[in-house]
Design an enzyme around this catalytic site. Structure first.
Site, PDB file in Angstrom:
ATOM      1  N   LYS A 103      21.253  16.484  13.547  1.00 36.02           N
ATOM      2  CA  LYS A 103      21.716  16.300  14.904  1.00 36.02           C
ATOM      3  C   LYS A 103      22.624  17.503  15.118  1.00 36.02           C
ATOM      4  O   LYS A 103      22.517  18.049  16.411  1.00 36.02           O
ATOM      5  CB  LYS A 103      21.998  15.045  15.067  1.00 36.02           C
ATOM      6  CG  LYS A 103      23.084  14.700  16.234  1.00 36.02           C
ATOM      7  CD  LYS A 103      23.729  13.395  16.363  1.00 36.02           C
ATOM      8  CE  LYS A 103      25.155  13.490  15.879  1.00 36.02           C
ATOM      9  NZ  LYS A 103      26.158  13.978  16.482  1.00 36.02           N
ATOM     10  N   ASN A 104      23.885  17.854  14.265  1.00 35.73           N
ATOM     11  CA  ASN A 104      24.729  18.461  14.660  1.00 35.73           C
ATOM     12  C   ASN A 104      24.311  19.965  14.888  1.00 35.73           C
ATOM     13  O   ASN A 104      25.118  20.829  15.066  1.00 35.73           O
ATOM     14  CB  ASN A 104      25.844  18.175  14.141  1.00 35.73           C
ATOM     15  CG  ASN A 104      26.501  16.782  14.381  1.00 35.73           C
ATOM     16  OD1 ASN A 104      25.906  16.138  15.447  1.00 35.73           O
ATOM     17  ND2 ASN A 104      27.668  16.202  13.553  1.00 35.73           N
ATOM     18  N   CYS A 143      36.801   9.823  22.930  1.00 38.86           N
ATOM     19  CA  CYS A 143      35.637   8.982  22.354  1.00 38.86           C
ATOM     20  C   CYS A 143      36.562   8.027  21.475  1.00 38.86           C
ATOM     21  O   CYS A 143      37.636   8.142  21.376  1.00 38.86           O
ATOM     22  CB  CYS A 143      34.491   9.536  21.903  1.00 38.86           C
ATOM     23  SG  CYS A 143      34.879  10.470  20.127  1.00 38.86           S
ATOM     24  N   ARG A 158      39.524  14.289  20.947  1.00 35.56           N
ATOM     25  CA  ARG A 158      38.359  15.263  21.247  1.00 35.56           C
ATOM     26  C   ARG A 158      38.789  16.415  22.434  1.00 35.56           C
ATOM     27  O   ARG A 158      37.865  16.644  23.192  1.00 35.56           O
ATOM     28  CB  ARG A 158      36.941  14.578  21.566  1.00 35.56           C
ATOM     29  CG  ARG A 158      36.825  13.460  20.673  1.00 35.56           C
ATOM     30  CD  ARG A 158      36.576  13.937  19.223  1.00 35.56           C
ATOM     31  NE  ARG A 158      35.413  14.729  18.951  1.00 35.56           N
ATOM     32  CZ  ARG A 158      34.215  14.120  18.835  1.00 35.56           C
ATOM     33  NH1 ARG A 158      33.839  13.093  19.012  1.00 35.56           N
ATOM     34  NH2 ARG A 158      32.987  15.276  18.422  1.00 35.56           N
ATOM     35  N   ASP A 206      32.300  13.159   8.847  1.00 35.04           N
ATOM     36  CA  ASP A 206      31.205  12.142   9.211  1.00 35.04           C
ATOM     37  C   ASP A 206      31.033  11.080   8.010  1.00 35.04           C
ATOM     38  O   ASP A 206      30.051  10.372   8.441  1.00 35.04           O
ATOM     39  CB  ASP A 206      30.236  13.087   9.599  1.00 35.04           C
ATOM     40  CG  ASP A 206      30.765  13.639  10.859  1.00 35.04           C
ATOM     41  OD1 ASP A 206      29.814  14.599  11.255  1.00 35.04           O
ATOM     42  OD2 ASP A 206      31.817  13.499  11.438  1.00 35.04           O
ATOM     43  N   ARG A 224      21.931   6.891  18.480  1.00 31.45           N
ATOM     44  CA  ARG A 224      22.308   8.208  18.975  1.00 31.45           C
ATOM     45  C   ARG A 224      21.995   9.250  17.840  1.00 31.45           C
ATOM     46  O   ARG A 224      21.727  10.612  18.137  1.00 31.45           O
ATOM     47  CB  ARG A 224      23.778   8.469  19.301  1.00 31.45           C
ATOM     48  CG  ARG A 224      24.159   7.682  20.477  1.00 31.45           C
ATOM     49  CD  ARG A 224      25.569   7.976  20.841  1.00 31.45           C
ATOM     50  NE  ARG A 224      25.938   9.253  20.843  1.00 31.45           N
ATOM     51  CZ  ARG A 224      27.107   9.666  20.917  1.00 31.45           C
ATOM     52  NH1 ARG A 224      28.310   8.952  21.097  1.00 31.45           N
ATOM     53  NH2 ARG A 224      27.339  11.055  20.979  1.00 31.45           N
TER      54      ARG A 224
HETATM   55  C1  EPZ Z   1      31.564  18.143  15.590  1.00 34.29           C
HETATM   56  O1  EPZ Z   1      32.422  17.688  16.510  1.00 34.29           O
HETATM   57  C2  EPZ Z   1      30.567  17.078  15.031  1.00 34.29           C
HETATM   58  N1  EPZ Z   1      29.975  16.869  16.405  1.00 34.29           N
HETATM   59  C3  EPZ Z   1      31.021  15.838  14.766  1.00 34.29           C
HETATM   60  O2  EPZ Z   1      30.069  14.765  14.534  1.00 34.29           O
HETATM   61  C4  EPZ Z   1      32.252  16.139  13.587  1.00 34.29           C
HETATM   62  O3  EPZ Z   1      32.655  14.951  13.188  1.00 34.29           O
HETATM   63  C5  EPZ Z   1      33.172  17.158  13.724  1.00 34.29           C
HETATM   64  O4  EPZ Z   1      32.590  18.441  14.349  1.00 34.29           O
HETATM   65  C6  EPZ Z   1      33.992  17.567  12.871  1.00 34.29           C
HETATM   66  O5  EPZ Z   1      33.127  17.777  11.571  1.00 34.29           O
HETATM   67  C7  EPZ Z   1      28.645  17.851  16.893  1.00 34.29           C
HETATM   68  O6  EPZ Z   1      28.482  18.624  16.171  1.00 34.29           O
HETATM   69  C8  EPZ Z   1      28.139  17.618  18.054  1.00 34.29           C
HETATM   70  P1  EPZ Z   1      35.724  19.859  15.961  1.00 34.29           P
HETATM   71  P2  EPZ Z   1      33.333  18.486  17.219  1.00 34.29           P
HETATM   72  O7  EPZ Z   1      35.662  20.795  17.360  1.00 34.29           O
HETATM   73  O8  EPZ Z   1      32.801  19.977  17.448  1.00 34.29           O
HETATM   74  C9  EPZ Z   1      40.263  18.961  17.527  1.00 34.29           C
HETATM   75  C10 EPZ Z   1      29.111  12.888  14.202  1.00 34.29           C
HETATM   76  O9  EPZ Z   1      29.463  11.797  13.914  1.00 34.29           O
HETATM   77  N2  EPZ Z   1      39.844  19.949  18.560  1.00 34.29           N
HETATM   78  O10 EPZ Z   1      35.584  20.612  14.713  1.00 34.29           O
HETATM   79  O11 EPZ Z   1      33.952  18.248  18.455  1.00 34.29           O
HETATM   80  C11 EPZ Z   1      39.456  17.548  17.711  1.00 34.29           C
HETATM   81  O12 EPZ Z   1      40.265  16.854  18.620  1.00 34.29           O
HETATM   82  C12 EPZ Z   1      29.967  13.620  15.080  1.00 34.29           C
HETATM   83  O13 EPZ Z   1      27.980  13.369  14.075  1.00 34.29           O
HETATM   84  C13 EPZ Z   1      40.854  20.397  19.215  1.00 34.29           C
HETATM   85  O14 EPZ Z   1      42.250  19.759  19.456  1.00 34.29           O
HETATM   86  O15 EPZ Z   1      34.512  18.903  16.307  1.00 34.29           O
HETATM   87  C14 EPZ Z   1      39.038  16.939  16.566  1.00 34.29           C
HETATM   88  O16 EPZ Z   1      40.356  16.097  16.135  1.00 34.29           O
HETATM   89  C15 EPZ Z   1      31.334  12.897  15.333  1.00 34.29           C
HETATM   90  N3  EPZ Z   1      40.837  21.069  20.428  1.00 34.29           N
HETATM   91  C16 EPZ Z   1      38.981  18.412  15.396  1.00 34.29           C
HETATM   92  O17 EPZ Z   1      39.790  19.302  16.102  1.00 34.29           O
HETATM   93  C17 EPZ Z   1      39.622  21.884  20.362  1.00 34.29           C
HETATM   94  O18 EPZ Z   1      39.222  22.530  21.397  1.00 34.29           O
HETATM   95  C18 EPZ Z   1      37.765  18.662  15.042  1.00 34.29           C
HETATM   96  O19 EPZ Z   1      36.940  19.046  16.047  1.00 34.29           O
HETATM   97  C19 EPZ Z   1      38.217  21.349  19.871  1.00 34.29           C
HETATM   98  C20 EPZ Z   1      38.612  20.625  18.415  1.00 34.29           C
END
Ligand code: EPZ
Length: 431
Positions: free
Chosen positions: A22-23, A118, A123, A318, A410
Site C-alpha cells: 500500500k505504502n 488522524c 501528521r 506500523d 483501507r
Molecule cells: C508513512 O506515513 C506511512 N503512510 C505510515 O503508514 C507510516 O506509519 C509512516 O510512514 C511511518 O513509517 C504511507 O506511506 C501512506 P512520516 P508518513 O512522514 O509519510 C512527523 C499505515 O499504517 N512529520 O515518516 O506520513 C509525523 O507527524 C500508515 O500504513 C512531521 O512532523 O510518515 C510523524 O510523527 C500509518 N512533519 C513522523 O514525522 C512532516 O512534514 C513520521 O511521519 C512530516 C512528518
C-alpha cells in the site's frame, strides 16, 4: 457499517500470498502524474486507499483504469488539466498530499488541502513545505488549502516554470517528505541532494519506478539521495514490491495460531528487525525460498520483549500494534515504546477489554502477559490497530466482533478471505 465476527481457536495452515505494498502503490500512482505518456502499474493492491488515490487522479482529469481482477492499473496522465487536490479526498486519505510534489514539478504550482490529523497523530507536513521552499517554491495557506507555486520571475526555463535543485536537510527522516521532494526534484533545474532521507524499502521502489520513466536518481534507500533534474519523464511498466506490513501481520497471525503457514512474497530483508524480534520471542521463522517465510505457533510459551519503534531500519511503527498481541499473552513484562507517532496506543483499551493487562505510561505501553484473551466486542480505531484486534480475535477464547472495519479495509486486500483461506473462522457482517 461492516464488522468482522471471529470465533477464536482455529489452527491456521496452508499458504497465503502477500499483495502489493500500500505504502508504495499510493506514491507510484501519484508519481505517474509526472509522465507525459501512459503508465502501467502491476501488483497494485485492491484496497480502499488505492481507490481514493485513483479518485484524486481522476479529479485532475487523468484517465485511470483499474483492473482489480489482475491488480493492473493503467494511467494516462497526458490529459491532466488541474493542479488542485480537493479537501474531500485529502481528508479521506492524507497520502493524497503526495500529489503535491509531482504537480508542483509539472505545473509550477499546486493547491492541496491541508490533510489535518488522524487518529494516530498530528501528521504535520511542515518538512514537505520547507523542502519545496528550498527548491524555489513559495507556500501560503488560505481557506484550509496550501498554495504552493514557483516564483515565475526567476525560474523560467524553456518556457516552463521549473524548480531549482538544492541541498535539503530534513529535520526528521519523514517518508512522505522524502517521497514528495524526490518526485518534485526529478523535473527541477540542476541537482538536488536530500540528506537525512527516509530509508524504508518503499523509497527505492518509488525511485526505481521514477528511474524507469527516465529520472536520474542515486542513493535511494540510504540517508542521502541525489536527483539530477531531467526535461521530461515518459510512461513505463512497473510492478510494485510486496507489502512488508501485511507480511508482518500474517507472520504474527501464524506465530499466534498457525501450523506451518507459508507466507509467499514475504521479503525477510525488508523486515529484518521485526523477524529478529519475533525469533527473540520464540517464534521460529523458516524459509523454503528467498521470497517466503514459513511459521508455526511455538510449542513453548512466548517470551516477553522490549520494543522501540524507529524509522527504518528500526522496528516499524506500523507493526507496533500487531506485535502487542502475542506480547499480551507472553508470560512476564514487555515494554513497547512508540517513538514515531503521538497516539498509536488506541488498541490498548480494546485489548484490555479482551482480558489483556496493559498500562500506558507516556509513550510506553507496559504489558503484563496474561494466560489467555477472551472474545469481546471491540473497535478498530485505525488501520493497524484494527488488524491487531483481528489477530487477538483469532487467538482469543470465544467470539470477537470487530466494529468499524472500514479502517482495516483501507490497507489490507481481501483480509477476511485470506484468513479464511488459512482456516480462520471470520465473517464480514454488513449492518
Ligand atoms: C508513512 O506515513 C506511512 N503512510 C505510515 O503508514 C507510516 O506509519 C509512516 O510512514 C511511518 O513509517 C504511507 O506511506 C501512506 P512520516 P508518513 O512522514 O509519510 C512527523 C499505515 O499504517 N512529520 O515518516 O506520513 C509525523 O507527524 C500508515 O500504513 C512531521 O512532523 O510518515 C510523524 O510523527 C500509518 N512533519 C513522523 O514525522 C512532516 O512534514 C513520521 O511521519 C512530516 C512528518
Amino acid at each position: 457499517m461492516s464488522r468482522y465476527i471471529i470465533n477464536g481457536g482455529n489452527t491456521l495452515s496452508g499458504k497465503v500470498k502477500i499483495s502489493g505494498a500500500k505504502n508504495s502503490a499510493l506514491k507510484l500512482i501519484a508519481a505517474s502524474i509526472l509522465a507525459d505518456s501512459r503508465v502501467t502499474l502491476k501488483n497494485v493492491p485492491d484496497i480502499e486507499d488505492v481507490r481514493t488515490m485513483v479518485e484524486v487522479l481522476r479529479t485532475l482529469n487523468v484517465s485511470v483504469v483499474f483492473n482489480s481482477s489482475n491488480n493492473i492499473l493503467e494511467i494516462d496522465p497526458s490529459t491532466i488539466n488541474s493542479f488542485e487536490a480537493p479537501y474531500e479526498l485529502v481528508r479521506k486519505m492524507r497520502a493524497s498530499v503526495l500529489v503535491a510534489g509531482p504537480l508542483l514539478a509539472k505545473f509550477g504550482e499546486v493547491k492541496v488541502a491541508i490533510p489535518g490529523g488522524c487518529n494516530i497523530g498530528a501528521r504535520q507536513i511542515d518538512i514537505h513545505l520547507k523542502g519545496f521552499e528550498e527548491l524555489g517554491a513559495k507556500n501560503f495557506i488560505e481557506h484550509g488549502y496550501i498554495n504552493c507555486s514557483i516564483d515565475s520571475k526567476k525560474s523560467m526555463h524553456a518556457g516552463r516554470r521549473k524548480l531549482a535543485g538544492a541541498t535539503i536537510n530534513l529535520d526528521f527522516p519523514s517518508r512522505g517528505a522524502t517521497e514528495n521532494l524526490m518526485m518534485a526534484a526529478t523535473l527541477a533545474e540542476g541537482k538536488t541532494v536530500i540528506n537525512n532521507a527516509a530509508r524504508e524499502k518503499e523509497i527505492p521502489d518509488l525511485a526505481n519506478f521514477l528511474i524507469s520513466m527516465g529520472a536520474d536518481i542515486k542513493g535511494a534507500g540510504t540517508d542521502s539521495i541525489t536527483i539530477v533534474g531531467v526535461r521530461s519523464l515518459n510512461g513505463s511498466v512497473y510492478s510494485i514490491m510486496p507489502d512488508s506490513i501485511e507480511a508482518g501481520t500474517f507472520i504474527t497471525a501464524a506465530g499466534l495460531c498457525g501450523k506451518k503457514v507459508e507466507i509467499e512474497d514475504a521479503i525477510r530483508e525488508n523486515m529484518e528487525i521485526f523477524c529478529l524480534k519475533l525469533r527473540e520471542a520464540g517464534i521460529e521463522l523458516n524459509s523454503t525460498s528467498k521470497n517466503n517465510i514459513v511459521v508455526s505457533r511455538p510449542k513453548k510459551a512466548l517470551r516477553p520483549l522490549n520494543i522501540s519503534t524507529l524509522p527504518y531500519p528500526g522496528f516499524p511503527t506500523d507493526l507496533q500494534p500487531i506485535i502487542a498481541v502475542p506480547l499480551s499473552i507472553a508470560p512476564g513484562v514487555s515494554i513497547i515504546t512508540e517513538n514515531v507517532f503521538e497516539n498509536r496506543f488506541m488498541y490498548v483499551e480494546e485489548l484490555n477489554r479482551m482480558g489483556a493487562n496493559i498500562k500506558i505510561e507516556g509513550h510506553h505501553a507496559v504489558i503484563n502477559g496474561v494466560k489467555k484473551l477472551s472474545g469481546a466486542p471491540v473497535k478498530a480505531f485505525d488501520l493497524r490497530a484494527g488488524a491487531a484486534m483481528v489477530l487477538a480475535g483469532l487467538v482469543a477464547e470465544g467470539t470477537t466482533e470487530v466494529f468499524d472495519i472500514h479502517h482495516i479495509q483501507r490497507g489490507y486486500e481481501r483480509f477476511a478471505d485470506k484468513l479464511t483461506g488459512l482456516g480462520a473462522d471470520i465473517k464480514v457482517v454488513d449492518d
